[in-house]
Design an enzyme around this catalytic site. Structure first.
Site, PDB file in Angstrom:
ATOM      1  N   ARG A  31       0.774  -1.099   0.288  1.00 33.69           N
ATOM      2  CA  ARG A  31      -0.020  -0.181  -0.139  1.00 33.69           C
ATOM      3  C   ARG A  31       0.811   1.343  -0.197  1.00 33.69           C
ATOM      4  NH1 ARG A  31      -5.268   1.715   1.713  1.00 33.69           N
ATOM      5  NH2 ARG A  31      -5.290   3.666   2.740  1.00 33.69           N
ATOM      6  N   ILE A  92      -6.869   7.799  -1.217  1.00 33.62           N
ATOM      7  CA  ILE A  92      -6.739   6.481  -1.144  1.00 33.62           C
ATOM      8  C   ILE A  92      -7.667   6.237  -0.056  1.00 33.62           C
ATOM      9  CG2 ILE A  92      -4.731   6.545   0.040  1.00 33.62           C
ATOM     10  CD1 ILE A  92      -3.921   3.680  -0.852  1.00 33.62           C
ATOM     11  N   SER A  93      -8.769   5.420  -0.284  1.00 34.08           N
ATOM     12  CA  SER A  93      -9.635   4.934   0.611  1.00 34.08           C
ATOM     13  C   SER A  93      -9.176   4.364   1.921  1.00 34.08           C
ATOM     14  CB  SER A  93     -10.757   4.219   0.184  1.00 34.08           C
ATOM     15  OG  SER A  93     -11.253   4.878  -1.088  1.00 34.08           O
ATOM     16  N   GLU A  94      -9.909   4.515   2.877  1.00 29.79           N
ATOM     17  CA  GLU A  94      -9.541   3.803   4.217  1.00 29.79           C
ATOM     18  C   GLU A  94      -9.594   2.373   4.108  1.00 29.79           C
ATOM     19  OE1 GLU A  94     -12.873   2.894   7.263  1.00 29.79           O
ATOM     20  OE2 GLU A  94     -12.677   4.906   7.160  1.00 29.79           O
ATOM     21  N   PHE A 237     -18.020   8.620   0.500  1.00 28.82           N
ATOM     22  CA  PHE A 237     -17.040   8.750  -0.479  1.00 28.82           C
ATOM     23  C   PHE A 237     -17.200   9.980  -1.429  1.00 28.82           C
ATOM     24  CE2 PHE A 237     -16.233   4.321   0.170  1.00 28.82           C
ATOM     25  CZ  PHE A 237     -14.938   3.941  -0.536  1.00 28.82           C
TER      26      PHE A 237
END
Length: 369
Positions: A31, A92-94, A237
């Protein structure tokens, strides 16, 4: 192990992996190689640049925090302020939200999948670990963001993932039909192009919002000239760029509007809106109405009306009585047994969108925001 590897392993122990392949993908995809060295964090009410070199440990903790999303762009790449920005426009999403969406996608080896919103490219790499890199197409509307995703995917070995610069609301018909479609931006309307590009029996998983309520996640099955399914989660989002617009109070509230408004007493129990399931349900009934609490009161606005309630008194202006409509919707929700978000569903057809509670045959149309 390096600090990054330690943090990644620690995060894996905190995340809920619905299937073994998801844990494997988490450990296989680095990541940290998808997060830019400069990201944006909130300081003093603005999004300000934060550089990895200034505090490498803080940057690393952010990357592998299971419940933290990270903004990689603000204000569509052109911050309004000299040293900061107002609105995050790519991230960048959790990890927790990412894994919950992957679980709903029911992705299998060999599935052809379209992702709408490439972002950093990280989610596309996770998809590639399951479906195969040559089975993944990811679409990104922002040129700079698309370039960053393509470079990160190339550098980490996912070179067969196709990154396409395009408006994701149009999908990517060149690689259709798809078995799965997942969006990493929220919508108020599911584009019909998505339904057309997913095979019968395929799935669409997309974050959902109304003007009234910012959170939701819907899982739709495509077939019989429509897409239909239940809401399966509550995630928030950024909106796809073509669906950002919401009713704005400044467009209906102006000089003299307060004096012109209709004043009345109200027994509306606004504390009910603190229940996320109530807020979501009212949002499905009043999809085109924005609502927000402020300084102990509550505001509403639509394209042509506004309302304000506080201390048992409500002011309303325009052709609609928005506080009264909210009261009616809350009464309906309570009378239905206070259903949860998961009891509701959505049907998408060429003629529009319809929401339902329990039974799709008893649906109502959703008003466009």
């Amino acid at each position: 192990m390096t600090d990054l590897e330690t943090l990644r392993t620690r995060a894996a122990d905190q995340l809920d992996f619905a299937e073994p392949w998801m844990r494997h993908a988490w450990m296989a995809v680095p990541r940290h190689q998808f997060v830019p060295d400069t990201v944006w964090v909130v300081e003093g009410g603005l999004y300000r640049p934060f550089r990895r070199g200034d505090d490498p440990q803080r940057w690393a903790r952010m990357v592998y925090d299971p419940v933290q999303s990270i903004a990689i762009q603000v204000d569509d790449g052109a911050p309004a302020a000299p040293h900061g920005g107002d609105v995050p426009t790519s991230s960048i999403s959790e990890p927790r939200a990412v894994m919950s969406m992957l679980a709903e996608l029911d992705l299998q080896q060999g599935h052809r999948v379209l992702e709408v919103g490439a972002g950093t490219g990280y989610n596309a790499a996770l998809l590639a670990e399951r479906a195969g890199a040559d089975r993944v197409t990811t679409v990104e509307i922002d040129p700079a963001v698309a370039t960053g995703a393509e470079e990160a995917l190339f550098d980490t070995g996912y070179r067969e993932v196709r990154v396409r610069l395009a408006d994701g609301e149009q999908g990517w018909p060149q690689d259709a039909p798809y078995d799965r479609l997942v969006a990493t931006a929220s919508v108020t309307e599911v584009p019909w192009a998505w339904v057309e590009q997913v095979r019968p029996g395929g799935l669409i998983v997309v974050p959902w919002r109304t003007a009234f309520c910012s959170y939701g996640l819907v899982r739709l099955v495509v077939g019989d000239g429509r897409a239909e399914g239940r809401f399966v989660g509550a995630v928030t989002f950024m909106a796809v760029r073509g669906q950002r617009r919401r009713p704005v109070i400044s467009e209906v509230f102006g000089p003299g509007a307060w004096e012109e408004s209709r004043e009345s007493k109200t027994a509306l129990d606004l504390s009910l809106l603190a229940d996320p399931h109530a807020e979501f349900a009212v949002g499905l009934r009043l999809a085109d109405v924005a609502h927000w609490p402020q300084d102990g009161g509550h505001w509403w606005c639509s394209r042509d009306s506004w309302a304000y309630a506080a201390d048992g008194t409500v002011h309303q202006w325009g052709p609609r009585n928005l506080a009264d409509e909210t009261a009616t919707a809350l009464t309906w929700w309570a009378g239905a047994g206070r259903p949860e978000l998961f009891d509701f569903g959505l049907t998408v057809g060429p003629e529009g969108h319809r929401a339902w509670l329990g039974d799709p045959s008893e649906s109502w149309p959703l008003a466009a925001a």
